[in-house]
Scaffold this active site. Structure first.
Site, PDB file in Angstrom:
ATOM      1  N   GLY A   1      -8.473  -2.859  -0.617  1.00  0.00           N
ATOM      2  CA  GLY A   1      -7.832  -4.523  -1.394  1.00  0.00           C
ATOM      3  C   GLY A   1      -6.944  -5.423  -0.623  1.00  0.00           C
TER       4      GLY A   1
ATOM      5  N   GLY B   1       0.828  -1.550   0.073  1.00  0.00           N
ATOM      6  CA  GLY B   1       0.492   0.092   0.214  1.00  0.00           C
ATOM      7  C   GLY B   1       1.196   1.355   0.020  1.00  0.00           C
ATOM      8  CB  ILE B   2       0.414   4.852  -0.579  1.00  0.00           C
ATOM      9  CG1 ILE B   2       1.420   6.143  -0.215  1.00  0.00           C
ATOM     10  CG2 ILE B   2      -0.840   5.063   1.102  1.00  0.00           C
ATOM     11  CD1 ILE B   2       0.738   6.672  -1.229  1.00  0.00           C
ATOM     12  N   GLY B   3       2.123   4.615   2.011  1.00  0.00           N
ATOM     13  CA  GLY B   3       2.619   5.379   3.518  1.00  0.00           C
ATOM     14  C   GLY B   3       3.659   5.032   4.353  1.00  0.00           C
TER      15      GLY B   3
ATOM     16  CB  ILE C   1       4.598   0.287   7.291  1.00  0.00           C
ATOM     17  CG1 ILE C   1       4.551   0.505   8.806  1.00  0.00           C
ATOM     18  CG2 ILE C   1       4.763  -1.289   7.030  1.00  0.00           C
ATOM     19  CD1 ILE C   1       3.449   0.041   9.683  1.00  0.00           C
TER      20      ILE C   1
ATOM     21  CD  GLU D   1      -6.294  -0.949  -3.193  1.00  0.00           C
ATOM     22  OE1 GLU D   1      -5.975  -0.141  -3.019  1.00  0.00           O
ATOM     23  OE2 GLU D   1      -6.005  -2.468  -2.944  1.00  0.00           O
TER      24      GLU D   1
END
Length: 612
Positions: A331, A210-212, A214, A233
């Site tokens: 997702g 994902g984004i961020g 981490i 995704e």
């Protein structure tokens, strides 16, 4: 060949009061088009606005436009929409991202118009959806009217990302810089999580992130990996460096080999420039990329997602904080399930161990009232915090509770162990919460290469109770006699629990484990017991039969000697059966000296330590 553009939107002729509109997603929100609608709405009222995450000022949710718009979001993004939902001015409809296009196609959420952003047309009249295909393509295909903002700043992306001018009913031309998303500097906690997750990623694996902070931290620690792939995704800036360095090659992907595939990207202008006309990054709709059936076609598929809290049975809360809805399902479940079904796949939930400045544990005995389960306790294989990796697949409720307590913040571990007794059966003899062995370094573990095979060296912990019992029953009678000076016939779960429940700040118990995915076997155990009277310790080892002669006891002894020195111990002692020639040799090669004794069947060995 130049193609004539569709006319400017005459809103009252395109839509009516009460219609349902879709607004483009993520970094492709057609803000100028929305402004045009607001400025020219005339007598329009009660338009239902449907969208997912929107990286925008979200003007349409402002109270002053309540007569014109009512928001129904399928993924919550930004405090403005979050607060509107909490205040009852907007709605949240939970849905898997893979299934959102089906809501449009099946007329569950029929669309009267789709407001989208596209690139200028090419010589054939095709515009690109650019940085966001996800559910936008389905919205454009199924809406009665398609109204576009043609933006010269929108990149042209490869894949299934095109729409022809003939399929656009009206448009405006307006240049708009794409919104950039910067996650900021990584802190120590996030870096540690990234290190632990990177240890789970094998060479030639395919990634979803994902984004961020981490995901950025994970990507930072993948620089020494080889031939990784991406089926995700979304993608962010972290892929640029890894693709340019040849870490991400997509060479061994078993679905879309040779290509990074995604539904949208979000990050800096550098990322948007990178995907522009880049044939190595392809964009596809979410019903295709997020389909668990397609995800599982990638061998070694690694799915990395985050959470708000995880309870001690493994249930994952990801879209709400208590009764307050925070984000959405998105997702996460699509990829968690797809990775679980993939050959060699690893579904991972990664999150910091605490929230609110360290005052609240995110590993919880039970879900906060009002919180909803996004990912079930049966879906997750791994949970990662800055304190380690908890492996849940195939674990009983009691075992997974102990695993999760081990990766909780140390100040909450005893409290969690006590609280879990109120709801789930934990034996009365299970009293010791896990301890970290700080002397093993920041990760609290080490990866060993023994005869070309990878093993983990780490502390023994309460969750190893059954694994230690299995190790005991794997021994031959001869091994049991040499280790215990007699032939014990049983190791009960209670006895095993006592051996794995160690105060690692006083005594020490290390193990070498063979881990393949979620399968874990203990190959060797070394431990010492502190003697307070003379500040020395007594050392003992046991190794699985098949691992004899591989040097595991020697490596364990080296680590224990180093830790004993750091803890300022004066010396170490060992009692070894005289018939156990290999073990005597290990101790003597490490500098232990035989002492004369009264028992001819047992040898005492001593080592004086020079504390560090």
């Amino acid at each position: 060949m130049a193609h004539a553009l569709p006319p400017a939107p005459d809103w009252p002729s395109l839509i009516r009061s009460g219609n349902r509109l879709f607004i483009g997603s993520n970094a492709a929100v057609p803000n100028a088009l929305v402004d045009h609608l607001i400025d020219n709405a005339g007598s329009l009222n009660d338009l239902e606005v449907v969208h997912i995450l929107t990286l925008s000022d979200n003007r349409w949710v402002d109270p002053e436009y309540a007569h014109l718009f009512k928001v129904n979001t399928l993924f919550i993004g930004g405090d403005k929409i979050r607060n509107a939902i909490a205040e009852g001015r907007a709605d949240y409809t939970p849905s898997f991202l893979s299934e959102v296009p089906g809501l449009f196609a099946s007329d569950i959420l029929p669309l009267d118009a789709a407001l989208i952003m596209v690139s200028p047309p090419d010589e054939y009249g095709y515009c690109s959806l650019g940085v966001t295909v996800d559910v936008v393509l389905a919205a454009a295909r199924h809406a009665k009217k398609v109204i576009a903002q043609i933006n010269p700043s929108m990149p042209r992306t490869s894949g299934q990302s095109f729409i022809h001018l003939r399929d656009i009913d009206a448009c405006i031309e307006c240049e708009q810089a794409l919104p950039e998303l910067h996650t900021g500097e990584l802190d120590e906690i996030t870096e540690r999580i990234g290190q632990y997750v990177s240890l789970l990623v094998e060479d030639q694996a395919t990634l979803q992130l994902g984004i961020g902070k981490i995901p950025d931290a994970v990507l930072r620690y993948l620089g020494n990996h080889k031939d990784l792939g991406v089926h995700s995704e979304m993608v962010s800036d972290g892929i640029i460096d890894l693709m340019q360095k040849g870490v991400i090659t997509n060479k061994y992907k078993t679905f879309h080999p040779g290509k990074t595939v995604t539904t949208f990207c979000m990050g800096s202008k550098q990322l948007y420039d990178f995907v522009h006309n880049n044939p190595h990054v392809e964009f596809y709709p979410s019903e295709y990329i997020n389909s668990p059936v397609n995800i599982k076609r990638n061998h070694k598929m690694v799915s990395i997602n985050s959470a708000i809290e995880v309870d001690l049975t493994g249930q994952v809360v990801a879209d709400s904080v208590g009764y307050k809805f925070y984000s959405g399902i998105g997702g996460q479940v699509d990829f968690i399930r797809g990775a679980a079904l993939a050959p060699g796949g690893k579904p991972i939930i990664a999150l910091p161990s605490t929230a609110k400045g360290g005052t609240v544990s995110r590993i919880v005995p039970h879900i906060t009232e009002g919180g909803g389960v996004v990912t079930s306790r049966g879906h997750v294989h791994y949970v990662v915090t800055e304190y380690g990796v908890a492996c849940l697949k195939g674990k009983s409720i009691r075992e997974r509770a102990l695993e999760l307590i081990r990766i909780a913040h140390p100040k909450f571990r005893n409290q969690l162990l006590e609280q879990v007794r109120a709801h789930y059966w934990v034996p009365h003899y299970q009293t010791q919460s896990p301890h970290t062995v700080h002397e093993l370094g920041g990760l609290g573990m080490k990866t060993l290469d023994i005869n070309g095979e990878a093993f983990d060296l780490r502390p023994l912990n309460p969750a190893d109770e059954r694994k230690l019992q299995e190790l005991f029953y794997s021994h031959t009678k001869q091994t049991l006699l040499l280790r215990y000076n007699h032939h014990p016939r049983q190791m009960s779960r209670e006895q095993s629990c006592a051996l794995v429940s160690v105060d690692q700040t006083r005594d020490l118990a290390l193990c070498i484990v063979r881990q393949k995915g979620s399968s874990v076997e203990i190959e060797a155990v070394g431990r010492y017991y502190l003697n307070d009277k003379d500040n020395t310790c007594e050392v003992a080892f046991v190794t699985r039969e098949r691992s004899h002669g591989k040097g595991m006891a020697t490596r364990l002894l080296q680590e224990m000697m180093a830790i004993a020195r750091q803890r300022q111990l004066a010396g170490m002692r060992a009692y070894v059966r005289a018939a156990n020639k290999p073990m005597l040799s290990i101790f003597e090669q490490a500098g232990f000296v035989r002492q004369s004794g009264t028992d001819p069947d047992e040898v005492l060995l001593l080592l004086a330590l020079d504390p560090q």
